[in-house]
Write a protein that holds these residues in place. Structure first.
Motif, PDB file in Angstrom:
ATOM      1  N   GLN A  39      15.766  72.290  25.932  1.00  0.00           N
ATOM      2  CA  GLN A  39      15.114  71.036  25.471  1.00  0.00           C
ATOM      3  C   GLN A  39      15.866  69.681  25.808  1.00  0.00           C
ATOM      4  N   SER A  40      15.247  68.729  25.958  1.00  0.00           N
ATOM      5  CA  SER A  40      15.873  67.421  25.997  1.00  0.00           C
ATOM      6  C   SER A  40      15.868  66.763  24.748  1.00  0.00           C
ATOM      7  N   SER A  41      16.705  65.640  24.630  1.00  0.00           N
ATOM      8  CA  SER A  41      16.661  65.053  23.315  1.00  0.00           C
ATOM      9  C   SER A  41      15.441  64.378  23.046  1.00  0.00           C
ATOM     10  N   ALA A  42      14.649  63.684  24.084  1.00  0.00           N
ATOM     11  CA  ALA A  42      13.263  63.309  23.960  1.00  0.00           C
ATOM     12  C   ALA A  42      12.435  64.340  23.324  1.00  0.00           C
ATOM     13  N   GLN A  43      12.496  65.471  24.074  1.00  0.00           N
ATOM     14  CA  GLN A  43      11.637  66.739  23.476  1.00  0.00           C
ATOM     15  C   GLN A  43      11.792  66.938  22.025  1.00  0.00           C
ATOM     16  N   HIS A  48      24.423  62.968  11.925  1.00  0.00           N
ATOM     17  CA  HIS A  48      25.761  64.081  12.275  1.00  0.00           C
ATOM     18  C   HIS A  48      25.817  63.266  13.573  1.00  0.00           C
ATOM     19  N   HIS A  49      27.029  63.583  14.219  1.00  0.00           N
ATOM     20  CA  HIS A  49      27.258  62.991  15.605  1.00  0.00           C
ATOM     21  C   HIS A  49      28.103  64.176  16.297  1.00  0.00           C
ATOM     22  N   ASN A  50      27.917  63.823  17.832  1.00  0.00           N
ATOM     23  CA  ASN A  50      28.551  64.820  18.608  1.00  0.00           C
ATOM     24  C   ASN A  50      28.478  66.355  18.621  1.00  0.00           C
ATOM     25  N   MET A  51      27.181  66.691  18.024  1.00  0.00           N
ATOM     26  CA  MET A  51      27.003  68.283  18.090  1.00  0.00           C
ATOM     27  C   MET A  51      25.778  68.689  18.931  1.00  0.00           C
ATOM     28  N   PRO A  52      26.036  69.452  19.918  1.00  0.00           N
ATOM     29  CA  PRO A  52      24.982  69.638  20.857  1.00  0.00           C
ATOM     30  C   PRO A  52      23.715  70.138  20.269  1.00  0.00           C
ATOM     31  N   ALA A  53      23.651  70.860  19.392  1.00  0.00           N
ATOM     32  CA  ALA A  53      22.351  71.170  18.699  1.00  0.00           C
ATOM     33  C   ALA A  53      21.420  70.446  17.667  1.00  0.00           C
ATOM     34  N   VAL A  54      22.334  69.226  17.523  1.00  0.00           N
ATOM     35  CA  VAL A  54      21.719  68.183  16.513  1.00  0.00           C
ATOM     36  C   VAL A  54      21.638  66.617  17.240  1.00  0.00           C
ATOM     37  N   ALA A  55      20.263  66.338  17.074  1.00  0.00           N
ATOM     38  CA  ALA A  55      19.976  64.893  17.539  1.00  0.00           C
ATOM     39  C   ALA A  55      19.825  63.860  16.646  1.00  0.00           C
ATOM     40  N   SER A  56      20.289  64.024  15.337  1.00  0.00           N
ATOM     41  CA  SER A  56      19.977  62.882  14.476  1.00  0.00           C
ATOM     42  C   SER A  56      21.018  62.247  14.267  1.00  0.00           C
ATOM     43  N   THR A  57      21.531  61.651  15.545  1.00  0.00           N
ATOM     44  CA  THR A  57      22.566  60.572  15.241  1.00  0.00           C
ATOM     45  C   THR A  57      22.529  59.366  14.701  1.00  0.00           C
ATOM     46  N   ALA A  58      21.080  58.892  14.781  1.00  0.00           N
ATOM     47  CA  ALA A  58      20.963  57.656  14.365  1.00  0.00           C
ATOM     48  C   ALA A  58      19.755  57.532  13.276  1.00  0.00           C
ATOM     49  N   PRO A  59      19.764  57.711  12.169  1.00  0.00           N
ATOM     50  CA  PRO A  59      18.575  57.759  11.172  1.00  0.00           C
ATOM     51  C   PRO A  59      17.709  56.714  11.056  1.00  0.00           C
ATOM     52  N   PRO A  60      18.268  55.446  10.841  1.00  0.00           N
ATOM     53  CA  PRO A  60      17.279  54.342  10.884  1.00  0.00           C
ATOM     54  C   PRO A  60      16.203  54.312  12.051  1.00  0.00           C
ATOM     55  N   PRO A  69       6.291  75.476  23.277  1.00  0.00           N
ATOM     56  CA  PRO A  69       6.069  74.343  23.723  1.00  0.00           C
ATOM     57  C   PRO A  69       7.630  73.522  23.269  1.00  0.00           C
ATOM     58  N   LEU A  70       8.220  72.752  24.223  1.00  0.00           N
ATOM     59  CA  LEU A  70       9.437  72.226  24.116  1.00  0.00           C
ATOM     60  C   LEU A  70       9.223  70.989  23.107  1.00  0.00           C
ATOM     61  N   ASP A  71       8.025  70.358  22.999  1.00  0.00           N
ATOM     62  CA  ASP A  71       7.696  69.282  22.165  1.00  0.00           C
ATOM     63  C   ASP A  71       7.405  69.672  20.584  1.00  0.00           C
TER      64      ASP A  71
END
Length: 363
Positions: free
Chosen positions: A31-35, A60-72, A343-345
């Motif tokens: 899965q990509s970050s966009a998906q 959270h930052h710099n974790m491969p399984a987490v994409a919530s780096t920028a909540p706003p 599906p990935l999305d």
């Protein structure tokens, strides 16, 4: 049950719980970050349709399984994609950011979705020391020992504004600071924490408070007792306000819930045993994983705190915990993994967790 004058015993009506969602935007294999972000937006839309109260993103930052780096950024996307659900941070890690920046971001979000924005703020950095240093390298930021002062600054700046006294060549000058020039409403600030410190502070400032029960599972009762006992009414809040956070995987059968929970449990075990982190496995890959003794032990301990079960049993456990801690709202982190054919999305397992809980808790 309760009786009446005719001697007939009646079952007392169940108290309806408010149901909310905490999202780390999990990233799975292939899965990509966009998906991953698209899947979370779809989940937020479903939460909105189901009648959930709020949808929060964790930082959270710099974790491969987490994409919530920028909540706003994620909050803006979800607010624009939903109609009624409150959207917010769970939370913004204040040591990583200048208070004025946080105030401006959330004032702008409030302008985008008036009356629907929550600003949850935490004291931990949410990452390792290297990433924390990088986050702070571009300018002045909020240090942990200034946490209380920074909270007060943000509250003032997004509200009526703050007045600074500046030492200039012509002497002291007053300088007015406000996040937006014509705010009609302000975001609701929540204090988040996993220690007694946060409970004492939230009570003293008269802020809504959430203890991270889903993170540690220990100290919740004590923290809530401190908060409720010491609470001082404020302009923002006249009585204590809190809710419970839980990790939940619900499915149509207990065995399906167990299988869906394994990818997240195994990834948490890797983190807590010092193994290299990676994106989440699929359900099938997690079933093939050979776990060592240390990882099994960590997973066993986590399973005691997670709710992993068929729908009726999972909802009943959520209700019992809400009663135990005296809350009328529960925020769940739906940790169901994905199957290879899905599906990935989208995140069907997480969507199903919310659907099953909403049917039983919001009816």
């Amino acid at each position: 049950m309760a009786g009446n004058r005719d001697g007939v015993r009646r079952v007392a009506p169940r108290v309806t719980l408010a149901l909310s969602v905490l999202d780390l935007v999990p990233v799975r294999a292939g899965q990509s970050s966009a998906q991953a972000v698209a899947a979370s937006i779809a989940l937020a839309r479903r939460a909105d349709e189901l009648g959930c109260t709020r949808y929060w993103f964790a930082e959270h930052h710099n974790m491969p399984a987490v994409a919530s780096t920028a909540p706003p950024v994620l909050i803006a996307a979800v607010a624009a994609s939903t109609s009624r659900i409150r959207v917010g941070s769970g939370g913004v890690m204040l040591p990583n950011h200048a208070p004025f920046t946080v105030a401006e971001q959330f004032a702008a979000l409030e302008a985008l979705a008036p009356g629907r924005i929550d600003l949850g703020v935490g004291r931990a950095p949410g990452s390792d020391p290297v990433i924390t240093a990088l986050l702070r390298s571009s300018g002045p930021t909020s240090e942990v020992d200034r946490f209380e002062a920074n909270l007060r600054d943000i509250e003032a700046i997004v509200g009526e504004g703050a007045v600074l006294s500046l030492d200039t060549a012509d002497g002291l000058r007053e300088y007015e600071v406000k996040a937006t020039p014509a705010a009609a409403s302000t975001p609701t600030m929540w204090l988040l924490g996993s220690s007694d410190y946060s409970a004492h502070l939230a009570a003293r400032l008269g802020l809504p408070y959430v203890f991270a029960h889903h993170f540690s599972g220990e100290g919740t009762e004590r923290a809530l007792e401190i908060y409720r006992r010491e609470f001082r009414a404020s302009e923002a809040l006249d009585a204590p306000r809190t809710f419970l956070t839980l990790n939940v995987v619900a499915a149509d059968t207990a065995s399906e819930a167990e299988a869906r929970a394994q990818p997240a449990l195994q990834n948490m075990a890797r983190m807590r045993t010092g193994k290299p982190l990676r994106v989440l496995d699929t359900v099938e890959a997690a079933a093939r994983e050979e776990l060592d003794v240390a990882s099994r032990h960590v997973i066993d301990l986590m399973r005691e705190r997670w709710i992993i079960d068929a729908a009726d049993e999972a909802a009943a456990r959520v209700r019992r915990l809400a009663e135990q801690f005296g809350v009328d709202e529960v925020m769940v982190s739906p940790g169901a993994g994905a199957r290879e054919s899905e599906p990935l999305d989208r995140v069907p397992g997480r969507e199903r967790t919310l659907e099953l809980l909403a049917e039983r808790l919001l009816a």
